[in-house]
Design an enzyme around this catalytic site. Structure first.
Site, short mmCIF file in Angstrom:
data_model
loop_
_atom_site.label_atom_id
_atom_site.label_comp_id
_atom_site.label_asym_id
_atom_site.label_seq_id
_atom_site.Cartn_x
_atom_site.Cartn_y
_atom_site.Cartn_z
N GLN A 68 -139.55 -25.09 27.74
CA GLN A 68 -140.56 -24.36 27.36
C GLN A 68 -140.97 -23.08 28.19
OE1 GLN A 68 -145.16 -25.00 27.00
NE2 GLN A 68 -144.22 -25.77 25.02
N SER A 104 -148.23 -21.35 24.41
CA SER A 104 -146.83 -21.56 24.46
C SER A 104 -146.26 -20.56 23.48
CB SER A 104 -146.63 -23.10 23.51
OG SER A 104 -147.34 -24.10 24.28
N ASP A 134 -145.95 -31.57 24.60
CA ASP A 134 -146.54 -30.15 24.88
C ASP A 134 -147.72 -30.37 25.60
OD1 ASP A 134 -146.73 -27.06 24.65
OD2 ASP A 134 -147.99 -27.53 22.70
#
Length: 299
Positions: A292, A242, A218
């Site tokens: 993502q 996110s 991430d």
């Protein structure tokens, strides 16, 4: 990751001197959850976190909670997660594990992270016992060795980035010009590539290594979206978070050895950006894939 998430990810230690084993040990301690009841675990955030909990932290902790309820010989092969609310770093996070299924080959778990009586994150993870089968993977791009590339402190010196001097548990080496440079040169790279590794030595637990990779996944992924448009966190007016995160683990690896993180963005629209990434070991094995979508508001 967002500018606030980046700070939370790195503020595991405020002592000077970069990363190294002491900072990595703090990350390992962060992932070592407290068991408070059967299928219920509790985690904390770093003492010097920013406004919201870093997404990689809550994903890694949730995966630890799931893995604690699964036989060690079954390896996680995929996870799918949603970031529901911003986490409060000032209070503990409670992880509730639902044992969905225990089959002969696969084990499925669902985890909900709770703060202030509300869900902030949900994760589904699948584990599988080792089995033989057909085998192929993508080819690793031809890139320079990590030792030939500048360290993160060397690369950020003189740019005034808020997160540049904070010790980091993950050693990151950028391949090519970083996005805070390409935004001024007019380049619009379609791929964002970095070498990564845990900045120290990890224990041999396979669950720990996949959780550290989940944490690291991430850290730079949404940069590949912003780089296509010449903007960057902490330099331009970018608000981001996110939204969801999916990881597939293909082959065993060690997160304290160099791995290449090759990411790109196939699409961005509606204030959302999609990014995909591939992880390769130094010897060219394709060990994981990530996707993502993030909220990205450029003002």
């Amino acid at each position: 990751m967002t500018e606030m998430a980046r700070e939370a990810a790195t503020e595991l230690d405020t002592s000077p001197g970069g990363g190294g084993q002491p900072v990595l040990d703090k990350l390992v301690a962060l992932l070592d959850l407290e068991k408070i009841e059967e299928n219920i675990y509790r985690g904390v955030s770093p003492a010097h976190s920013s406004v919201r909990v870093f997404g990689g932290q809550v994903a890694g902790q949730a995966l630890v909670a799931a893995g604690r309820t699964v036989p060690e010989e079954r390896r996680v092969h995929s996870l799918h997660a949603y970031f529901i609310r911003g986490g409060d770093p000032s209070v503990p996070i409670v992880y509730e594990v639902d044992r969905i299924r225990d089959g002969r080959s696969f084990t499925t778990r669902r985890v909900v992270a709770v703060q202030h009586g509300k869900a902030i994150f949900s994760l589904s993870a699948s584990f599988q016992k080792d089995e033989p089968g057909i085998d192929h993977g993508e080819t690793m791009p031809d890139v320079p060795d990590p030792e030939s590339l500048p360290t993160f402190p060397e690369l950020t010196a003189g740019y005034g980035l808020r997160f540049s001097e904070i010790p980091r548990p993950i050693d990151i080496r950028y391949i090519g010009e970083p996005p805070w440079v390409t935004r001024t040169t007019g380049e619009r790279p379609t791929h964002h590539r970095v070498w990564m590794r845990a900045d120290g030595t990890l224990a041999d637990s396979q669950l720990l290594h996949v959780c550290v990779l989940a944490y690291a996944s991430d850290m730079t992924l949404l940069d590949s979206v912003l780089a296509r448009h010449g903007v960057y966190w902490d330099v331009d007016k970018v608000l981001g978070a996110s939204l969801d995160h999916a990881l597939w683990f293909h082959r065993p690896f060690r997160a304290d050895e160099w791995f290449l993180y090759d990411s790109t963005s196939p699409s961005a629209s509606g204030a959302r950006g999609l990014a995909t990434g591939r992880f390769f070991t130094r010897d060219g094995r394709h060990v994981a894939t990530v996707v993502q979508e993030g909220l990205l508001r450029v003002r």
